[in-house]
Design an enzyme around this catalytic site. Structure first.
Site, PDB file in Angstrom:
ATOM      1  N   CYS A   1       9.630   1.885   3.113  1.00  8.56           N
ATOM      2  CA  CYS A   1      10.413   0.575   3.439  1.00  8.56           C
ATOM      3  C   CYS A   1      12.031   1.395   3.569  1.00  8.56           C
ATOM      4  O   CYS A   1      13.192   0.493   4.117  1.00  8.56           O
ATOM      5  CB  CYS A   1      10.555  -0.270   2.302  1.00  8.56           C
ATOM      6  SG  CYS A   1      11.226   0.236   0.874  1.00  8.56           S
TER       7      CYS A   1
ATOM      8  N   LYS B   1      -1.533  -7.649  -9.171  1.00  9.93           N
ATOM      9  CA  LYS B   1      -2.345  -7.964  -8.038  1.00  9.93           C
ATOM     10  C   LYS B   1      -2.205  -6.452  -7.001  1.00  9.93           C
ATOM     11  O   LYS B   1      -1.003  -6.656  -6.185  1.00  9.93           O
ATOM     12  CB  LYS B   1      -2.345  -9.127  -7.337  1.00  9.93           C
ATOM     13  CG  LYS B   1      -3.595  -9.616  -6.447  1.00  9.93           C
ATOM     14  CD  LYS B   1      -4.099  -8.367  -5.180  1.00  9.93           C
ATOM     15  CE  LYS B   1      -3.345  -8.753  -3.846  1.00  9.93           C
ATOM     16  NZ  LYS B   1      -3.563  -7.801  -3.286  1.00  9.93           N
TER      17      LYS B   1
ATOM     18  N   SER C   1       5.252  -6.806   3.459  1.00  6.84           N
ATOM     19  CA  SER C   1       5.624  -7.115   4.931  1.00  6.84           C
ATOM     20  C   SER C   1       6.467  -8.161   4.697  1.00  6.84           C
ATOM     21  O   SER C   1       6.265  -9.297   3.944  1.00  6.84           O
ATOM     22  CB  SER C   1       4.672  -7.422   5.949  1.00  6.84           C
ATOM     23  OG  SER C   1       3.658  -8.455   5.431  1.00  6.84           O
TER      24      SER C   1
ATOM     25  N   GLU D   1       9.680  -2.785  12.925  1.00  4.86           N
ATOM     26  CA  GLU D   1       9.282  -1.820  12.014  1.00  4.86           C
ATOM     27  C   GLU D   1       8.076  -1.073  12.488  1.00  4.86           C
ATOM     28  O   GLU D   1       6.976  -1.758  12.649  1.00  4.86           O
ATOM     29  CB  GLU D   1       9.079  -2.576  10.714  1.00  4.86           C
ATOM     30  CG  GLU D   1       8.653  -1.493   9.589  1.00  4.86           C
ATOM     31  CD  GLU D   1       8.417  -2.145   8.128  1.00  4.86           C
ATOM     32  OE1 GLU D   1       7.838  -3.144   8.103  1.00  4.86           O
ATOM     33  OE2 GLU D   1       9.036  -1.623   7.178  1.00  4.86           O
TER      34      GLU D   1
ATOM     35  N   PHE E   1       0.763  -1.166   0.035  1.00 16.43           N
ATOM     36  CA  PHE E   1       0.216   0.090   0.010  1.00 16.43           C
ATOM     37  C   PHE E   1       0.855   1.246   0.127  1.00 16.43           C
ATOM     38  O   PHE E   1       0.254   2.496  -0.345  1.00 16.43           O
ATOM     39  CB  PHE E   1      -0.849   0.098   1.246  1.00 16.43           C
ATOM     40  CG  PHE E   1      -0.163   0.235   2.367  1.00 16.43           C
ATOM     41  CD1 PHE E   1       0.006   1.808   2.849  1.00 16.43           C
ATOM     42  CD2 PHE E   1       0.142  -0.654   3.375  1.00 16.43           C
ATOM     43  CE1 PHE E   1       0.623   1.989   3.962  1.00 16.43           C
ATOM     44  CE2 PHE E   1       0.987  -0.089   4.619  1.00 16.43           C
ATOM     45  CZ  PHE E   1       1.199   1.247   4.754  1.00 16.43           C
TER      46      PHE E   1
HETATM   47  P1  NAD Z   1       1.383  -6.707   3.312  1.00 16.98           P
HETATM   48  O1  NAD Z   1       2.427  -7.723   3.375  1.00 16.98           O
HETATM   49  O2  NAD Z   1       0.204  -6.616   4.109  1.00 16.98           O
HETATM   50  O3  NAD Z   1       0.695  -6.965   1.715  1.00 16.98           O
HETATM   51  C1  NAD Z   1       1.351  -6.777   0.781  1.00 16.98           C
HETATM   52  C2  NAD Z   1       0.612  -7.656  -0.497  1.00 16.98           C
HETATM   53  O4  NAD Z   1       0.471  -8.747   0.018  1.00 16.98           O
HETATM   54  C3  NAD Z   1      -0.815  -6.976  -0.592  1.00 16.98           C
HETATM   55  O5  NAD Z   1      -1.272  -6.685  -2.008  1.00 16.98           O
HETATM   56  C4  NAD Z   1      -1.787  -7.824   0.184  1.00 16.98           C
HETATM   57  O6  NAD Z   1      -3.058  -7.797  -0.499  1.00 16.98           O
HETATM   58  C5  NAD Z   1      -0.900  -9.147   0.149  1.00 16.98           C
HETATM   59  N1  NAD Z   1      -1.300 -10.113   0.930  1.00 16.98           N
HETATM   60  C6  NAD Z   1      -1.417  -9.988   2.236  1.00 16.98           C
HETATM   61  N2  NAD Z   1      -1.700 -11.277   3.039  1.00 16.98           N
HETATM   62  C7  NAD Z   1      -1.601 -12.164   2.063  1.00 16.98           C
HETATM   63  C8  NAD Z   1      -1.337 -13.383   2.205  1.00 16.98           C
HETATM   64  N3  NAD Z   1      -1.967 -14.063   3.161  1.00 16.98           N
HETATM   65  N4  NAD Z   1      -1.665 -14.211   1.029  1.00 16.98           N
HETATM   66  C9  NAD Z   1      -1.056 -13.534  -0.182  1.00 16.98           C
HETATM   67  N5  NAD Z   1      -1.031 -12.142  -0.317  1.00 16.98           N
HETATM   68  C10 NAD Z   1      -1.261 -11.352   0.863  1.00 16.98           C
HETATM   69  O7  NAD Z   1       2.188  -5.218   3.180  1.00 16.98           O
HETATM   70  P2  NAD Z   1       1.678  -3.711   3.191  1.00 16.98           P
HETATM   71  O8  NAD Z   1       1.174  -3.446   4.715  1.00 16.98           O
HETATM   72  O9  NAD Z   1       0.960  -3.688   2.151  1.00 16.98           O
HETATM   73  O10 NAD Z   1       3.169  -2.900   2.913  1.00 16.98           O
HETATM   74  C11 NAD Z   1       3.864  -2.496   3.991  1.00 16.98           C
HETATM   75  C12 NAD Z   1       5.055  -3.433   4.042  1.00 16.98           C
HETATM   76  O11 NAD Z   1       5.884  -3.344   2.710  1.00 16.98           O
HETATM   77  C13 NAD Z   1       6.114  -2.629   4.907  1.00 16.98           C
HETATM   78  O12 NAD Z   1       6.754  -3.764   5.753  1.00 16.98           O
HETATM   79  C14 NAD Z   1       7.260  -2.153   4.072  1.00 16.98           C
HETATM   80  O13 NAD Z   1       8.462  -2.053   4.647  1.00 16.98           O
HETATM   81  C15 NAD Z   1       7.280  -3.230   2.869  1.00 16.98           C
HETATM   82  N6  NAD Z   1       7.826  -2.759   1.791  1.00 16.98           N
HETATM   83  C16 NAD Z   1       8.723  -3.146   1.325  1.00 16.98           C
HETATM   84  C17 NAD Z   1       9.736  -2.553   0.161  1.00 16.98           C
HETATM   85  C18 NAD Z   1      11.034  -3.077  -0.355  1.00 16.98           C
HETATM   86  O14 NAD Z   1      11.483  -2.733  -1.448  1.00 16.98           O
HETATM   87  N7  NAD Z   1      11.592  -3.890   0.632  1.00 16.98           N
HETATM   88  C19 NAD Z   1       9.060  -1.392  -0.355  1.00 16.98           C
HETATM   89  C20 NAD Z   1       7.901  -1.020  -0.170  1.00 16.98           C
HETATM   90  C21 NAD Z   1       7.088  -1.336   1.105  1.00 16.98           C
END
Ligand code: NAD
Length: 485
Positions: free
Chosen positions: A283, A175, A228, A385, A151
């Site tokens: 991130c 997605k 995450s 985090e 997000f």
């Molecule tokens: P999230 O893990 O909650 O969701 C990410 C994606 O995974 C979403 O599209 C969500 O719908 C999907 N998802 C969630 N649960 C799932 C499951 N059980 N099975 C399959 N798909 C699932 O992460 P978020 O809250 O959207 O994003 C924030 C996180 O992203 C933070 O931890 C941040 O550090 C990280 N991030 C990392 C980078 C990087 O380059 N390392 C860049 C941007 C964000």
């Protein structure tokens, strides 16, 4: 943005989802529902896979020079619609309008880099590996790739992947985040307008069901996940089980070290941007400030003074420097971390919870800049985090102590050092075990021609997003050995 259920874009058509499950998309500055994200079913996801499969061969045999013309058109359309796109991003996410513009500039950069695919995708060869025998490598596309996006940069993160995937001749399924899906809907309206061949790129809203279907399908090749670490590790394992290529960019806890010889005047604005930019939901955001030696007191006071001046409010207002957290759940999680910090004995010297006493902020998910002093490495706020506008300050004696603290943390996304010493900076980049290092740079964000790196729990896989890494991820190197009689 009238609260309607969003549509999927499959095989060149906008299609209503058949699901009865949706997630509210909420403007975090006002609490207003602006759309509903459908939690697409397995069957719908299979339709997208079928579309991508059917279009693959035609697209793969389209010359690269012709494929990238769609990227040029797409890029032009992003420029033409730049203001509207940036506004939509601010409305769905809460970031300031300037941060949204910055996010779209980075998106455009990635598309520009992917237009050089006819060069980036070149193979290599050598004559006479034996008498009269030549050998070469060709880099071929593989089929259907897909992205599961977070997000926090809902417009830009997918661009670390899809432009490279389709420019190299693959087809694609995206997605988007179910929390912030609108920016990708806007971008798919552009795909539709420029007439990208049907099935080449498809949009499927949803959550675990859609993602599991994509991984389990024998027709898909690989996943680019950003989100995450918890979800990333789950999907990494599942991709292994189903034999998929995978790149997982996960969560982060980025330590920022300030040495006694740092140029404080230049350092402070960098720290403010690093910890409070995007309301701390990057991130690459600063996660802990390591104040080394006798700079500690002046650093803390200067930071406090600067943090107090930050203006908070709805991101569309040009004068605002920090918007709300992107969701109520995000806000509650940050509030709970702040409470834990207090309970574990850190000293809160700037309390962002106070902005919630102001009625004008109550409908939105606002938390003001927060600073904790007297933090120790074992405290939760120094370990986890937080993903919000919180600076935990740890006072350390020397560089070794700082590096030890960094190495004890499981994450390895980014770290920065502020110093006037080239020797110390070199030692830092040499020893610190994270993927993106900033030297007198608060947010170490690689441009699109470099990999967006990450290590340890912040990255699983071997090839990262962006640039040449992305090209390698989306292609296979086939070796051809030739002899003519
Ligand atoms: P999230 O893990 O909650 O969701 C990410 C994606 O995974 C979403 O599209 C969500 O719908 C999907 N998802 C969630 N649960 C799932 C499951 N059980 N099975 C399959 N798909 C699932 O992460 P978020 O809250 O959207 O994003 C924030 C996180 O992203 C933070 O931890 C941040 O550090 C990280 N991030 C990392 C980078 C990087 O380059 N390392 C860049 C941007 C964000």
């Amino acid at each position: 943005m009238n609260g309607e259920v969003l549509k999927n874009y499959i095989n060149g058509k906008w299609i209503e989802s058949v699901t009865d499950k949706t997630r509210d998309v909420i403007n975090p500055a006002t609490g207003e529902i602006i759309a509903k994200s459908p939690i697409s079913t397995k069957e719908e996801t299979l339709q997208a896979i079928e579309a991508a499969k059917t279009s693959f061969w035609r697209w793969r045999t389209t010359p690269a020079q012709s494929r990238i013309r769609y990227l040029y058109d797409f890029r032009e359309a992003l420029e033409e619609n730049f203001d509207e796109l940036s506004e939509v991003l601010t409305i769905e996410h809460g970031k300031t309008i300037d941060e949204s513009r910055g996010e779209y500039r980075r998106t455009i950069e990635n598309i520009e880099t992917a237009t050089t695919i006819p060069t980036l995708q070149m193979g290599y060869n050598i004559e006479d590996v034996a008498a009269g025998i030549d050998e070469m490598v060709i880099k071929q596309p593989l089929g259907i790739f897909f992205c599961v996006a977070p997000f926090n940069f809902p417009a830009m993160v997918p661009s670390w992947f899809w432009p490279y995937a389709i420019a190299t001749g693959n087809t694609y399924i995206l997605k988007p985040s179910d929390q912030c899906p609108l920016s990708m809907v806007k971008q798919f309206e552009i795909f539709d307008e420029i007439g990208i061949p049907k099935g080449v790129i498809n949009l499927v809203h949803g959550g675990a069901e859609a993602v599991n279907t994509l991984i389990e399908s024998p027709d898909t090749v690989g996943l680019s996940f950003v989100g995450s670490t918890k979800v990333g590790k789950l999907l990494y394992k599942k991709c292994g089980e189903f034999g998929k290529r995978v790149q997982v960019q996960g969560g982060a806890k980025n330590f920022i070290t300030v040495m006694p010889d740092a140029n404080l005047e230049r350092t402070i604005p960098n720290l403010i941007t690093s910890f409070y930019g995007n309301a701390g939901q990057r991130c690459l955001a600063g996660g802990v400030l390591l104040a080394v030696g006798d700079i500690y007191e002046t650093l803390r006071e200067s930071l406090l003074e600067a943090a107090k001046k930050i203006t908070i409010g709805e991101g569309l207002d040009e004068s605002i420097q920090m918007g709300p957290l992107a969701s109520e759940a995000g806000m509650k999680s940050v509030l709970s971390y702040i409470q834990t910090g207090v309970e574990e004995g850190a000293e809160i010297i700037l309390d962002g919870r106070n902005v919630r006493k102001n009625e004008k902020f109550l409908n939105g998910f606002f938390i003001g800049p927060t600073i904790f002093d007297k933090v120790t490495p074992s405290m939760t706020i120094a370990q986890d985090e937080i993903f919000g506008p919180v600076i935990p300050i740890i006072h350390v004696k020397n560089l070794d102590e700082a590096i030890n603290i960094i190495h004890e943390n499981p994450y390895g996304n980014a770290s920065s050092i502020f110093t006037s010493s080239g020797k110390i900076a070199r030692e830092y980049q040499y020893r610190v075990n994270v993927g993106n290092i900033g030297i007198n740079i608060g947010v170490a964000a690689p441009i699109s021609t470099f990999p967006f790196s990450g290590m340890k729990d912040s990255f699983k896989g071997d090839l990262h997003g962006q640039g040449k890494n992305a090209v390698d991820f989306f292609t296979e190197e086939k070796v051809v050995i030739t002899r003519w009689f």
